[in-house]
Scaffold this motif. Structure first.
Motif, PDB file in Angstrom:
ATOM      1  N   LEU A 352      12.787   0.463  -4.388  1.00 24.00           N
ATOM      2  CA  LEU A 352      12.659  -0.810  -3.686  1.00 24.00           C
ATOM      3  C   LEU A 352      13.470  -1.892  -4.379  1.00 24.00           C
ATOM      4  O   LEU A 352      13.686  -1.840  -5.596  1.00 24.00           O
ATOM      5  N   ARG A 353      13.902  -2.875  -3.599  1.00 27.57           N
ATOM      6  CA  ARG A 353      14.541  -4.052  -4.186  1.00 27.57           C
ATOM      7  C   ARG A 353      13.522  -4.802  -5.029  1.00 27.57           C
ATOM      8  O   ARG A 353      12.311  -4.720  -4.782  1.00 27.57           O
ATOM      9  N   PRO A 354      13.973  -5.546  -6.035  1.00 28.30           N
ATOM     10  CA  PRO A 354      13.036  -6.343  -6.837  1.00 28.30           C
ATOM     11  C   PRO A 354      12.208  -7.270  -5.956  1.00 28.30           C
ATOM     12  O   PRO A 354      12.689  -7.773  -4.935  1.00 28.30           O
ATOM     13  N   LEU A 355      10.992  -7.500  -6.366  1.00 32.59           N
ATOM     14  CA  LEU A 355      10.087  -8.365  -5.625  1.00 32.59           C
ATOM     15  C   LEU A 355      10.190  -9.778  -6.188  1.00 32.59           C
ATOM     16  O   LEU A 355      10.075  -9.990  -7.399  1.00 32.59           O
ATOM     17  N   ALA A 356      10.398 -10.756  -5.323  1.00 26.91           N
ATOM     18  CA  ALA A 356      10.575 -12.139  -5.750  1.00 26.91           C
ATOM     19  C   ALA A 356       9.317 -12.652  -6.461  1.00 26.91           C
ATOM     20  O   ALA A 356       8.195 -12.230  -6.153  1.00 26.91           O
ATOM     21  N   PRO A 357       9.484 -13.574  -7.424  1.00 28.20           N
ATOM     22  CA  PRO A 357       8.333 -14.088  -8.180  1.00 28.20           C
ATOM     23  C   PRO A 357       7.215 -14.649  -7.310  1.00 28.20           C
ATOM     24  O   PRO A 357       6.041 -14.540  -7.658  1.00 28.20           O
ATOM     25  N   LEU A 358       7.562 -15.250  -6.165  1.00 23.18           N
ATOM     26  CA  LEU A 358       6.553 -15.815  -5.282  1.00 23.18           C
ATOM     27  C   LEU A 358       5.534 -14.767  -4.848  1.00 23.18           C
ATOM     28  O   LEU A 358       4.354 -15.065  -4.668  1.00 23.18           O
ATOM     29  N   PHE A 359       5.984 -13.523  -4.710  1.00 22.10           N
ATOM     30  CA  PHE A 359       5.111 -12.429  -4.305  1.00 22.10           C
ATOM     31  C   PHE A 359       4.646 -11.614  -5.505  1.00 22.10           C
ATOM     32  O   PHE A 359       3.488 -11.184  -5.568  1.00 22.10           O
ATOM     33  N   ALA A 360       5.537 -11.400  -6.458  1.00 21.33           N
ATOM     34  CA  ALA A 360       5.221 -10.550  -7.601  1.00 21.33           C
ATOM     35  C   ALA A 360       4.068 -11.111  -8.433  1.00 21.33           C
ATOM     36  O   ALA A 360       3.244 -10.357  -8.960  1.00 21.33           O
ATOM     37  N   GLY A 361       4.009 -12.436  -8.560  1.00 26.25           N
ATOM     38  CA  GLY A 361       2.939 -13.033  -9.358  1.00 26.25           C
ATOM     39  C   GLY A 361       1.566 -12.712  -8.805  1.00 26.25           C
ATOM     40  O   GLY A 361       0.642 -12.362  -9.542  1.00 26.25           O
ATOM     41  N   LEU A 362       1.420 -12.825  -7.487  1.00 25.88           N
ATOM     42  CA  LEU A 362       0.134 -12.532  -6.859  1.00 25.88           C
ATOM     43  C   LEU A 362      -0.186 -11.044  -6.946  1.00 25.88           C
ATOM     44  O   LEU A 362      -1.336 -10.661  -7.201  1.00 25.88           O
ATOM     45  N   VAL A 363       0.809 -10.193  -6.751  1.00 30.59           N
ATOM     46  CA  VAL A 363       0.605  -8.754  -6.864  1.00 30.59           C
ATOM     47  C   VAL A 363       0.134  -8.378  -8.271  1.00 30.59           C
ATOM     48  O   VAL A 363      -0.800  -7.591  -8.444  1.00 30.59           O
ATOM     49  N   ALA A 364       0.757  -8.961  -9.284  1.00 29.75           N
ATOM     50  CA  ALA A 364       0.367  -8.661 -10.667  1.00 29.75           C
ATOM     51  C   ALA A 364      -1.063  -9.127 -10.942  1.00 29.75           C
ATOM     52  O   ALA A 364      -1.849  -8.424 -11.593  1.00 29.75           O
ATOM     53  N   ASN A 365      -1.397 -10.299 -10.430  1.00 30.50           N
ATOM     54  CA  ASN A 365      -2.740 -10.837 -10.638  1.00 30.50           C
ATOM     55  C   ASN A 365      -3.790  -9.934 -10.005  1.00 30.50           C
ATOM     56  O   ASN A 365      -4.792  -9.570 -10.641  1.00 30.50           O
ATOM     57  N   VAL A 366      -3.588  -9.548  -8.748  1.00 35.61           N
ATOM     58  CA  VAL A 366      -4.582  -8.726  -8.053  1.00 35.61           C
ATOM     59  C   VAL A 366      -4.628  -7.320  -8.645  1.00 35.61           C
ATOM     60  O   VAL A 366      -5.695  -6.695  -8.707  1.00 35.61           O
ATOM     61  N   THR A 367      -3.504  -6.817  -9.129  1.00 35.16           N
ATOM     62  CA  THR A 367      -3.516  -5.517  -9.795  1.00 35.16           C
ATOM     63  C   THR A 367      -4.397  -5.558 -11.047  1.00 35.16           C
ATOM     64  O   THR A 367      -5.160  -4.614 -11.316  1.00 35.16           O
TER      65      THR A 367
END
Length: 419
Positions: A352-367
């Motif tokens: 996959l292409r890198p995930l932009a910080p706007l989305f990656a931050g929330l994904v990391a938090n919920v993970t």
């Protein structure tokens, strides 16, 4: 081929049966066994399932049983669609968090954690029985919260893939808006279960998402119940569940003014059971579309077929599976929801292409929350419950987490062996 459905007494099962009947060339089922402790419901739904198969000319045999071990014997695949505590527990998940000023929802926030704590131990017990009774079988998990439950299964070495209907729902919607066959639509769907975005919508390899947003942005915004301006700003289509994050306070205010979704579903289920009791009914009723889970049967048939070797080389489906470096900012053992190549060896996420910080931050938090939620589900203890709540981006405050921990335990004590 034998397929076992654990939770076969669900009022939603006729949707699955209809899919097995219509798509029998993709998944030639010889025996389908419905497993559920609710004997009366199981009898109604099993009889309807037989009539659906007969109406559509399916030669497969349908049986049902309350004996889990007997139902699992010799199965090639096991589909999990159970709800520990039923709609009554769901109703609690959707109401007591609101009293604390937090979203009440069955798959995320405090309600989602409660469901995970009730569900994970039960699912792991079922999986151990699968390991003993049909060790080569694949487990397809549709039981929410899918990400946490699938992570529990995989962390214990089970052959499992998680499945959600959000992606196939978007695929069908986009295809209709574009006036093309669904098979021509490929999604760049990325994130975690119930925390995903559609970053690209390709038709015959060409990304038409900008066109979709320009021409149908209002309809898409209405569908996910978020402002059109947000979709234009993000340049993606977020799943409906993102509104719990992007509009938390407004959603809490809204939910406090109307009956819970669980109450609505319970009323629909009562009507469905009355319909199912009609010995002349031999198809899924229209009312079932209001129950939720649209297109689950198509997704389940496609995934099960690929896992059992009936698909074509390079089958790509959107599933919940181990990260294994796909999103490099997450642990390898995190479970993500992305396109994956699926075959008899399992699911392998596509690059996959890198995930932009706007989305990656929330994904990391919920993970991180999901990791703590699984710890609480496996080991118990109020401290672990508190930690998971404190880590959740929809909660994240000491006073909220403290009160919610007590409320969660009080409302779920009968399902928590450690409480």
């Amino acid at each position: 081929m034998k397929i076992a459905v654990v939770g076969g007494g669900s009022t939603y099962t006729p949707e699955l049966i209809d899919g097995f009947a219509r798509l029998r060339d993709a998944l030639p089922v010889a025996e389908l066994v419905l497993i559920d402790p609710a004997a009366e419901r199981l009898e109604l739904i099993g009889a309807l399932a037989r009539r659906i198969f007969a109406r559509q000319g399916h030669p497969g045999r349908i049986t049902w049983t309350a004996d889990l071990d007997a139902g699992l014997d010799g199965a090639d695949a096991v589909l999990l669609q159970l709800r520990v505590g039923g709609q009554a527990a769901r109703n609690q998940d959707e109401t007591w968090p609101l009293e604390c000023g937090c979203v009440g929802q069955e798959t995320t926030g405090a309600g989602g954690l409660a469901k995970a704590l009730r569900t994970v131990p039960v699912v792991l017990d079922i999986a151990e029985r699968v390991r003993r009774r049909c060790p080569d079988a694949w487990i397809v998990d549709f039981t929410n919260p899918v990400g946490i439950v699938t992570r529990a299964l995989l962390s214990h070495g089970h052959k499992a893939v998680g499945l959600c209907n959000v992606a196939i729902g978007f695929q069908r919607k986009f295809a209709k808006l574009l006036g093309v066959a669904p098979e021509r639509v490929e999604l760049e769907h990325i994130g975690l279960n119930h925390l995903t975005w559609e970053r690209a919508v390709r038709v015959d390899g060409t990304d038409v998402l900008p066109t979709l947003l320009a021409r149908h942005g209002d309809a898409l915004a209405d569908d996910v119940r978020m402002p059109r301006a947000l979709l234009d700003h993000l340049g993606v289509v977020p799943s409906y569940y993102l509104r719990y994050y992007y509009q938390h306070d407004a959603v809490v205010k809204e939910l406090r003014t109307k009956p819970s979704r669980a109450a609505e579903v319970a009323a629909i289920e009562r009507q469905l059971l009355d319909l199912y009791a009609d010995p002349h009914l031999a198809e899924k009723p229209e009312l079932l579309s209001r129950r939720g889970g649209a297109y689950y049967s198509e997704a389940a048939v496609a995934l099960t077929s690929s896992l059992l070797g009936g698909g074509t080389a390079g089958d790509v489906q959107i599933v919940n599976t181990l990260n294994h470096g796909t999103l490099p900012f997450l642990p390898d053992d995190a479970v993500i929801e992305v396109p994956a190549a699926v075959d008899s060896r399992g699911a392998s996420p596509l690059p996959l292409r890198p995930l932009a910080p706007l989305f990656a931050g929330l994904v990391a938090n919920v993970t991180a929350y999901e990791h703590l939620a699984l710890e609480a589900a496996l080991k118990g203890g109020r401290d672990r419950v508190f930690s998971a709540l404190l880590a959740h981006p929809l909660i994240g405050q000491i006073d909220y987490a403290d009160r919610l921990a007590d409320e969660l335990i009080a409302h779920n004590r009968e399902h928590l062996t450690w409480a």
